[in-house]
Design a protein around this motif. Structure first.
Motif, PDB file in Angstrom:
ATOM      1  N   VAL A   1       0.858  -1.173   0.000  1.00  0.00           N
ATOM      2  CA  VAL A   1       0.000   0.000   0.000  1.00  0.00           C
ATOM      3  C   VAL A   1       0.900   1.231   0.000  1.00  0.00           C
ATOM      4  CG1 VAL A   1      -0.161   0.073   2.528  1.00  0.00           C
ATOM      5  CG2 VAL A   1      -1.993   1.084   1.170  1.00  0.00           C
ATOM      6  N   LEU A   2       0.419   2.335  -0.519  1.00  0.00           N
ATOM      7  CA  LEU A   2       1.116   3.610  -0.422  1.00  0.00           C
ATOM      8  C   LEU A   2       0.578   4.369   0.782  1.00  0.00           C
ATOM      9  CD1 LEU A   2       1.041   4.767  -4.159  1.00  0.00           C
ATOM     10  CD2 LEU A   2       2.898   3.592  -2.966  1.00  0.00           C
ATOM     11  N   ALA A   3       1.483   4.881   1.604  1.00  0.00           N
ATOM     12  CA  ALA A   3       1.103   5.699   2.751  1.00  0.00           C
ATOM     13  C   ALA A   3       1.362   7.160   2.383  1.00  0.00           C
ATOM     14  CB  ALA A   3       1.906   5.312   3.985  1.00  0.00           C
ATOM     15  N   VAL A   4       0.358   7.802   1.831  1.00  0.00           N
ATOM     16  CA  VAL A   4       0.468   9.207   1.438  1.00  0.00           C
ATOM     17  C   VAL A   4       0.139  10.023   2.680  1.00  0.00           C
ATOM     18  CG1 VAL A   4      -0.343  10.965  -0.163  1.00  0.00           C
ATOM     19  CG2 VAL A   4      -0.211   8.574  -0.897  1.00  0.00           C
ATOM     20  N   GLU A   5       1.151  10.658   3.260  1.00  0.00           N
ATOM     21  CA  GLU A   5       0.979  11.152   4.634  1.00  0.00           C
ATOM     22  C   GLU A   5       1.446  12.582   4.837  1.00  0.00           C
ATOM     23  OE1 GLU A   5       3.200   8.625   7.263  1.00  0.00           O
ATOM     24  OE2 GLU A   5       4.955   8.552   5.967  1.00  0.00           O
ATOM     25  N   THR A   6       0.838  13.208   5.853  1.00  0.00           N
ATOM     26  CA  THR A   6       1.193  14.557   6.307  1.00  0.00           C
ATOM     27  C   THR A   6       0.978  15.580   5.200  1.00  0.00           C
ATOM     28  OG1 THR A   6       3.016  13.361   7.392  1.00  0.00           O
ATOM     29  CG2 THR A   6       2.793  15.685   7.903  1.00  0.00           C
ATOM     30  N   ILE A   7      -0.086  15.450   4.439  1.00  0.00           N
ATOM     31  CA  ILE A   7      -0.356  16.368   3.330  1.00  0.00           C
ATOM     32  C   ILE A   7      -1.001  17.639   3.888  1.00  0.00           C
ATOM     33  CG2 ILE A   7      -1.419  16.623   1.071  1.00  0.00           C
ATOM     34  CD1 ILE A   7       0.777  14.397   1.365  1.00  0.00           C
ATOM     35  N   PRO A   8      -0.413  18.819   3.613  1.00  0.00           N
ATOM     36  CA  PRO A   8      -0.767  20.003   4.392  1.00  0.00           C
ATOM     37  C   PRO A   8      -1.733  20.996   3.762  1.00  0.00           C
ATOM     38  CG  PRO A   8       1.311  20.377   3.281  1.00  0.00           C
ATOM     39  CD  PRO A   8       0.840  19.002   2.875  1.00  0.00           C
ATOM     40  N   SER A   9      -2.206  20.762   2.532  1.00  0.00           N
ATOM     41  CA  SER A   9      -3.057  21.780   1.919  1.00  0.00           C
ATOM     42  C   SER A   9      -4.031  21.157   0.938  1.00  0.00           C
ATOM     43  CB  SER A   9      -2.195  22.811   1.171  1.00  0.00           C
ATOM     44  OG  SER A   9      -1.671  22.242  -0.024  1.00  0.00           O
ATOM     45  N   PRO A  10      -5.172  21.809   0.702  1.00  0.00           N
ATOM     46  CA  PRO A  10      -6.126  21.293  -0.269  1.00  0.00           C
ATOM     47  C   PRO A  10      -5.538  21.145  -1.664  1.00  0.00           C
ATOM     48  CG  PRO A  10      -7.175  22.951   1.112  1.00  0.00           C
ATOM     49  CD  PRO A  10      -5.707  22.991   1.432  1.00  0.00           C
ATOM     50  N   LEU A  11      -4.653  22.063  -2.063  1.00  0.00           N
ATOM     51  CA  LEU A  11      -4.081  21.998  -3.409  1.00  0.00           C
ATOM     52  C   LEU A  11      -3.200  20.760  -3.567  1.00  0.00           C
ATOM     53  CD1 LEU A  11      -3.987  23.527  -6.101  1.00  0.00           C
ATOM     54  CD2 LEU A  11      -1.869  24.612  -5.287  1.00  0.00           C
ATOM     55  N   GLU A  12      -2.404  20.446  -2.556  1.00  0.00           N
ATOM     56  CA  GLU A  12      -1.563  19.260  -2.663  1.00  0.00           C
ATOM     57  C   GLU A  12      -2.410  17.987  -2.581  1.00  0.00           C
ATOM     58  OE1 GLU A  12       2.891  17.797  -1.417  1.00  0.00           O
ATOM     59  OE2 GLU A  12       1.890  19.253  -0.115  1.00  0.00           O
ATOM     60  N   VAL A  13      -3.476  18.009  -1.823  1.00  0.00           N
ATOM     61  CA  VAL A  13      -4.396  16.872  -1.807  1.00  0.00           C
ATOM     62  C   VAL A  13      -4.985  16.656  -3.198  1.00  0.00           C
ATOM     63  CG1 VAL A  13      -6.604  16.022  -0.923  1.00  0.00           C
ATOM     64  CG2 VAL A  13      -4.953  17.052   0.641  1.00  0.00           C
ATOM     65  N   GLU A  14      -5.399  17.736  -3.849  1.00  0.00           N
ATOM     66  CA  GLU A  14      -5.970  17.616  -5.193  1.00  0.00           C
ATOM     67  C   GLU A  14      -4.945  17.047  -6.166  1.00  0.00           C
ATOM     68  OE1 GLU A  14      -8.115  20.346  -8.673  1.00  0.00           O
ATOM     69  OE2 GLU A  14      -7.483  21.270  -6.777  1.00  0.00           O
ATOM     70  N   ALA A  15      -3.712  17.540  -6.095  1.00  0.00           N
ATOM     71  CA  ALA A  15      -2.660  17.040  -6.981  1.00  0.00           C
ATOM     72  C   ALA A  15      -2.438  15.548  -6.783  1.00  0.00           C
ATOM     73  CB  ALA A  15      -1.368  17.814  -6.731  1.00  0.00           C
TER      74      ALA A  15
ATOM     75  N   GLY B   1     -14.179  24.288   6.469  1.00  0.00           N
ATOM     76  CA  GLY B   1     -14.628  23.240   5.564  1.00  0.00           C
ATOM     77  C   GLY B   1     -13.569  22.708   4.623  1.00  0.00           C
ATOM     78  N   SER B   2     -12.370  23.305   4.594  1.00  0.00           N
ATOM     79  CA  SER B   2     -11.369  22.897   3.605  1.00  0.00           C
ATOM     80  C   SER B   2     -10.846  21.494   3.877  1.00  0.00           C
ATOM     81  CB  SER B   2     -10.214  23.897   3.560  1.00  0.00           C
ATOM     82  OG  SER B   2      -9.560  23.986   4.816  1.00  0.00           O
ATOM     83  N   ARG B   3     -10.670  21.153   5.130  1.00  0.00           N
ATOM     84  CA  ARG B   3     -10.171  19.816   5.441  1.00  0.00           C
ATOM     85  C   ARG B   3     -11.219  18.753   5.112  1.00  0.00           C
ATOM     86  NH1 ARG B   3      -8.100  19.070  11.413  1.00  0.00           N
ATOM     87  NH2 ARG B   3     -10.329  19.263  11.814  1.00  0.00           N
ATOM     88  N   ALA B   4     -12.459  19.022   5.443  1.00  0.00           N
ATOM     89  CA  ALA B   4     -13.529  18.066   5.138  1.00  0.00           C
ATOM     90  C   ALA B   4     -13.650  17.841   3.637  1.00  0.00           C
ATOM     91  CB  ALA B   4     -14.855  18.569   5.714  1.00  0.00           C
ATOM     92  N   ARG B   5     -13.550  18.926   2.864  1.00  0.00           N
ATOM     93  CA  ARG B   5     -13.641  18.791   1.409  1.00  0.00           C
ATOM     94  C   ARG B   5     -12.458  18.007   0.860  1.00  0.00           C
ATOM     95  NH1 ARG B   5     -15.602  24.095   2.085  1.00  0.00           N
ATOM     96  NH2 ARG B   5     -13.539  25.000   1.665  1.00  0.00           N
ATOM     97  N   ALA B   6     -11.269  18.232   1.421  1.00  0.00           N
ATOM     98  CA  ALA B   6     -10.086  17.511   0.958  1.00  0.00           C
ATOM     99  C   ALA B   6     -10.203  16.021   1.265  1.00  0.00           C
ATOM    100  CB  ALA B   6      -8.835  18.094   1.621  1.00  0.00           C
TER     101      ALA B   6
END
Length: 284
Positions: free
Chosen positions: A145-159, A186-191
Protein backbone atom coordinates in the motif's frame (compact mmCIF):
# COMPACT_ATOMS: atom_id res chain seq x y z
CA UNK A 1 0.41 -11.04 6.37
CA UNK A 2 -3.11 -9.63 6.58
CA UNK A 3 -5.06 -8.48 3.54
CA UNK A 4 -5.24 -4.84 4.60
CA UNK A 5 -8.30 -3.58 2.73
CA UNK A 6 -10.36 -6.56 3.90
CA UNK A 7 -9.11 -6.28 7.49
CA UNK A 8 -10.14 -2.62 7.68
CA UNK A 9 -13.78 -3.55 7.20
CA UNK A 10 -13.70 -5.79 10.27
CA UNK A 11 -11.37 -4.36 12.91
CA UNK A 12 -8.76 -1.73 13.74
CA UNK A 13 -5.25 -2.43 12.43
CA UNK A 14 -2.16 -1.24 14.30
CA UNK A 15 0.31 1.04 12.52
CA UNK A 16 3.88 1.57 13.65
CA UNK A 17 5.26 4.70 15.32
CA UNK A 18 7.90 7.34 14.82
CA UNK A 19 10.66 5.73 12.77
CA UNK A 20 12.98 8.72 12.99
CA UNK A 21 12.40 8.91 16.74
CA UNK A 22 13.34 5.27 17.19
CA UNK A 23 16.38 5.53 14.95
CA UNK A 24 17.58 8.50 16.96
CA UNK A 25 17.07 6.64 20.24
CA UNK A 26 19.18 3.83 18.81
CA UNK A 27 22.08 6.26 18.41
CA UNK A 28 21.63 7.34 14.79
CA UNK A 29 21.97 10.91 13.56
CA UNK A 30 18.68 12.06 12.03
CA UNK A 31 19.40 15.79 12.08
CA UNK A 32 20.18 16.15 8.38
CA UNK A 33 17.63 17.20 5.79
CA UNK A 34 17.28 13.53 4.83
CA UNK A 35 16.16 12.53 8.34
CA UNK A 36 15.61 8.75 8.52
CA UNK A 37 16.49 8.37 4.83
CA UNK A 38 20.08 9.25 5.72
CA UNK A 39 20.20 6.09 7.85
CA UNK A 40 18.52 4.14 5.06
CA UNK A 41 21.33 5.22 2.74
CA UNK A 42 24.24 4.70 5.11
CA UNK A 43 23.13 1.93 7.48
CA UNK A 44 20.07 0.06 6.19
CA UNK A 45 20.48 -2.62 8.86
CA UNK A 46 19.55 0.00 11.46
CA UNK A 47 16.34 0.81 9.61
CA UNK A 48 15.58 -2.90 9.32
CA UNK A 49 16.11 -3.35 13.07
CA UNK A 50 13.91 -0.35 13.89
CA UNK A 51 11.07 -1.70 11.78
CA UNK A 52 11.44 -5.05 13.55
CA UNK A 53 11.14 -3.33 16.96
CA UNK A 54 7.79 -1.90 15.97
CA UNK A 55 6.63 -5.27 14.66
CA UNK A 56 7.64 -6.90 17.95
CA UNK A 57 5.60 -4.23 19.75
CA UNK A 58 2.46 -5.19 17.82
CA UNK A 59 2.53 -3.13 14.61
CA UNK A 60 0.79 -4.87 11.72
CA UNK A 61 1.78 -2.19 9.20
CA UNK A 62 5.25 -0.65 8.87
CA UNK A 63 5.78 2.61 7.01
CA UNK A 64 8.98 2.88 4.99
CA UNK A 65 11.84 5.36 5.41
CA UNK A 66 10.99 7.13 2.14
CA UNK A 67 9.12 10.12 3.58
CA UNK A 68 11.83 12.67 2.73
CA UNK A 69 13.03 11.09 -0.51
CA UNK A 70 12.11 12.70 -3.80
CA UNK A 71 13.39 13.55 -7.25
CA UNK A 72 14.90 16.85 -8.30
CA UNK A 73 16.64 17.63 -5.02
CA UNK A 74 20.22 17.44 -3.80
CA UNK A 75 20.50 13.67 -4.27
CA UNK A 76 21.00 12.39 -7.84
CA UNK A 77 17.80 10.93 -9.25
CA UNK A 78 19.37 7.51 -9.78
CA UNK A 79 20.28 7.32 -6.10
CA UNK A 80 16.81 8.46 -5.08
CA UNK A 81 15.28 5.61 -7.07
CA UNK A 82 17.68 3.12 -5.48
CA UNK A 83 16.79 4.35 -2.00
CA UNK A 84 13.05 4.30 -2.67
CA UNK A 85 13.30 0.67 -3.69
CA UNK A 86 15.58 -0.13 -0.75
CA UNK A 87 13.12 1.42 1.69
CA UNK A 88 10.52 -1.17 0.71
CA UNK A 89 12.86 -4.16 0.68
CA UNK A 90 14.25 -3.26 4.11
CA UNK A 91 10.74 -2.91 5.55
CA UNK A 92 9.78 -6.23 3.98
CA UNK A 93 12.58 -7.90 5.95
CA UNK A 94 11.08 -6.76 9.26
CA UNK A 95 8.48 -9.51 9.47
CA UNK A 96 5.19 -10.82 8.13
CA UNK A 97 3.48 -7.43 8.03
CA UNK A 98 1.95 -5.00 5.58
CA UNK A 99 4.55 -2.69 4.02
CA UNK A 100 3.28 0.84 3.43
CA UNK A 101 5.53 2.93 1.17
CA UNK A 102 5.70 6.43 2.59
CA UNK A 103 4.91 9.33 0.26
CA UNK A 104 5.55 12.52 2.15
CA UNK A 105 4.50 16.03 1.07
CA UNK A 106 6.72 18.24 -1.02
CA UNK A 107 7.50 20.18 2.15
CA UNK A 108 9.23 17.13 3.59
CA UNK A 109 11.63 17.12 0.65
CA UNK A 110 12.40 20.78 1.33
CA UNK A 111 12.96 20.07 5.05
CA UNK A 112 11.93 23.62 5.94
CA UNK A 113 8.75 23.03 7.93
CA UNK A 114 6.42 23.73 4.99
CA UNK A 115 4.83 20.30 5.39
CA UNK A 116 2.82 22.03 8.14
CA UNK A 117 1.65 24.90 5.93
CA UNK A 118 1.63 23.79 2.28
CA UNK A 119 2.90 27.27 1.37
CA UNK A 120 5.08 26.24 -1.57
CA UNK A 121 4.16 28.87 -4.14
CA UNK A 122 3.48 26.16 -6.74
CA UNK A 123 0.61 25.42 -9.10
CA UNK A 124 -1.50 22.29 -9.25
CA UNK A 125 0.45 21.08 -12.27
CA UNK A 126 3.75 21.75 -10.49
CA UNK A 127 2.63 19.65 -7.54
CA UNK A 128 1.41 16.82 -9.75
CA UNK A 129 4.76 16.71 -11.52
CA UNK A 130 6.68 16.85 -8.24
CA UNK A 131 4.91 13.72 -6.95
CA UNK A 132 4.45 11.70 -10.15
CA UNK A 133 7.74 9.86 -10.56
CA UNK A 134 8.08 8.94 -6.89
CA UNK A 135 4.54 7.53 -6.79
CA UNK A 136 5.18 5.34 -9.80
CA UNK A 137 8.56 4.09 -8.57
CA UNK A 138 7.10 3.14 -5.19
CA UNK A 139 4.15 1.48 -6.91
CA UNK A 140 6.61 -0.74 -8.78
CA UNK A 141 8.46 -1.89 -5.66
CA UNK A 142 5.94 -4.47 -4.49
CA UNK A 143 4.81 -2.39 -1.51
CA UNK A 144 1.39 -3.51 -0.29
CA UNK A 145 0.00 0.00 0.00
CA UNK A 146 1.12 3.61 -0.42
CA UNK A 147 1.10 5.70 2.75
CA UNK A 148 0.47 9.21 1.44
CA UNK A 149 0.98 11.15 4.63
CA UNK A 150 1.19 14.56 6.31
CA UNK A 151 -0.36 16.37 3.33
CA UNK A 152 -0.77 20.00 4.39
CA UNK A 153 -3.06 21.78 1.92
CA UNK A 154 -6.13 21.29 -0.27
CA UNK A 155 -4.08 22.00 -3.41
CA UNK A 156 -1.56 19.26 -2.66
CA UNK A 157 -4.40 16.87 -1.81
CA UNK A 158 -5.97 17.62 -5.19
CA UNK A 159 -2.66 17.04 -6.98
CA UNK A 160 -2.16 13.71 -5.25
CA UNK A 161 -5.74 12.63 -5.86
CA UNK A 162 -5.26 13.18 -9.59
CA UNK A 163 -1.96 11.30 -9.63
CA UNK A 164 -3.18 8.40 -7.47
CA UNK A 165 -5.94 7.76 -9.98
CA UNK A 166 -3.22 6.54 -12.37
CA UNK A 167 -1.41 4.32 -9.85
CA UNK A 168 -2.40 0.67 -9.62
CA UNK A 169 -1.62 0.19 -5.92
CA UNK A 170 -4.00 0.83 -3.00
CA UNK A 171 -3.27 3.84 -0.83
CA UNK A 172 -4.27 5.48 2.39
CA UNK A 173 -4.08 9.26 2.53
CA UNK A 174 -3.48 11.17 5.74
CA UNK A 175 -3.58 14.94 6.09
CA UNK A 176 -1.34 17.03 8.32
CA UNK A 177 -3.92 17.38 11.05
CA UNK A 178 -2.81 20.73 12.46
CA UNK A 179 -1.64 22.32 9.20
CA UNK A 180 -2.46 25.98 8.70
CA UNK A 181 -3.15 25.02 5.08
CA UNK A 182 -6.59 23.82 6.17
CA UNK A 183 -7.49 26.98 8.10
CA UNK A 184 -10.38 27.89 5.80
CA UNK A 185 -13.69 26.55 7.15
CA UNK A 186 -14.63 23.24 5.56
CA UNK A 187 -11.37 22.90 3.60
CA UNK A 188 -10.17 19.82 5.44
CA UNK A 189 -13.53 18.07 5.14
CA UNK A 190 -13.64 18.79 1.41
CA UNK A 191 -10.09 17.51 0.96
CA UNK A 192 -10.88 14.27 2.79
CA UNK A 193 -14.01 13.78 0.69
CA UNK A 194 -12.10 14.42 -2.53
CA UNK A 195 -9.34 11.94 -1.87
CA UNK A 196 -11.74 9.33 -0.49
CA UNK A 197 -13.47 9.32 -3.88
CA UNK A 198 -10.31 8.16 -5.71
CA UNK A 199 -10.45 4.50 -6.75
CA UNK A 200 -7.88 2.54 -4.78
CA UNK A 201 -7.85 4.83 -1.74
CA UNK A 202 -8.80 2.50 1.10
CA UNK A 203 -8.65 4.89 4.07
CA UNK A 204 -8.26 8.59 4.86
CA UNK A 205 -7.52 10.58 8.00
CA UNK A 206 -4.88 12.60 9.80
CA UNK A 207 -1.40 12.22 11.22
CA UNK A 208 1.41 14.31 12.72
CA UNK A 209 -0.92 16.44 14.81
CA UNK A 210 -1.62 16.75 18.50
CA UNK A 211 -3.75 13.87 19.84
CA UNK A 212 -6.40 16.38 20.85
CA UNK A 213 -6.86 17.35 17.18
CA UNK A 214 -7.74 13.87 15.95
CA UNK A 215 -11.37 13.66 17.05
CA UNK A 216 -12.53 16.79 15.20
CA UNK A 217 -10.73 15.70 12.04
CA UNK A 218 -12.28 12.24 12.07
CA UNK A 219 -15.71 13.78 12.53
CA UNK A 220 -15.22 15.58 9.20
CA UNK A 221 -14.15 12.47 7.31
CA UNK A 222 -16.32 10.53 4.85
CA UNK A 223 -17.74 7.10 5.49
CA UNK A 224 -14.77 4.93 4.59
CA UNK A 225 -12.18 3.46 6.98
CA UNK A 226 -10.26 6.22 8.74
CA UNK A 227 -6.63 6.74 9.70
CA UNK A 228 -5.34 8.24 12.95
CA UNK A 229 -1.69 8.42 13.90
CA UNK A 230 -0.86 11.66 15.68
CA UNK A 231 2.41 12.67 17.25
CA UNK A 232 2.67 12.73 21.02
CA UNK A 233 1.63 16.36 21.32
CA UNK A 234 5.03 17.97 21.41
CA UNK A 235 5.82 20.96 19.18
CA UNK A 236 8.34 20.86 16.33
CA UNK A 237 10.61 23.89 15.79
CA UNK A 238 11.63 23.72 12.11
CA UNK A 239 14.32 26.38 12.56
CA UNK A 240 16.22 24.52 15.28
CA UNK A 241 14.98 21.05 14.26
CA UNK A 242 14.04 20.24 17.86
CA UNK A 243 10.92 19.15 19.76
CA UNK A 244 9.51 20.97 22.78
CA UNK A 245 6.85 20.24 25.40
CA UNK A 246 5.47 17.17 27.14
CA UNK A 247 4.32 13.91 25.59
CA UNK A 248 0.79 12.49 25.72
CA UNK A 249 -0.08 8.81 26.11
CA UNK A 250 -1.61 7.97 22.72
CA UNK A 251 -3.23 4.76 23.96
CA UNK A 252 -5.50 6.77 26.25
CA UNK A 253 -7.33 8.25 23.24
CA UNK A 254 -7.01 5.37 20.78
CA UNK A 255 -10.29 3.64 21.73
CA UNK A 256 -12.19 6.87 21.07
CA UNK A 257 -10.59 7.14 17.62
CA UNK A 258 -11.66 3.58 16.86
CA UNK A 259 -15.19 4.39 18.01
CA UNK A 260 -15.14 7.33 15.58
CA UNK A 261 -14.28 5.05 12.66
CA UNK A 262 -10.49 4.82 12.73
CA UNK A 263 -9.29 1.48 11.39
CA UNK A 264 -5.59 2.31 10.99
CA UNK A 265 -4.28 3.51 14.33
CA UNK A 266 -0.73 4.21 15.43
CA UNK A 267 1.70 7.02 16.19
CA UNK A 268 3.74 9.57 14.30
CA UNK A 269 6.67 11.69 15.50
CA UNK A 270 8.01 10.96 19.00
CA UNK A 271 5.98 7.77 19.42
CA UNK A 272 7.94 4.69 20.44
CA UNK A 273 7.50 0.91 20.37
CA UNK A 274 6.14 1.20 23.91
CA UNK A 275 3.43 3.56 22.62
CA UNK A 276 2.54 1.13 19.85
CA UNK A 277 2.36 -1.79 22.28
CA UNK A 278 0.02 0.25 24.49
CA UNK A 279 -2.17 1.22 21.51
CA UNK A 280 -2.34 -2.42 20.41
CA UNK A 281 -3.44 -3.49 23.87
CA UNK A 282 -6.01 -0.69 24.09
CA UNK A 283 -7.79 -1.32 20.80
CA UNK A 284 -7.68 -5.10 20.49
Amino acid sequence: MIALAAALTDRPVVLDGGLGTLLESRGNDVTSALWSARVLRDDPDEVRAAHAEFVAAGAEVVITASYQLGFGGDIPDAEVETLLRRSVSVARDAGDVVVAASVGPLGALRADGSEYTGAYGLSLDDLRAAHRRRLHVLAETGADVLAVETIPSPLEVEALALELADVDVPAFVSLSGDSSGFAAPGSRARALQLVASVPGVIAVGVNCCAPASVGAALAEAPGIPLVAYPNTGETWDAATRTWHGGAAALADDAPAWVAAGARLVGGCCRSTPADIAAIAAAIR
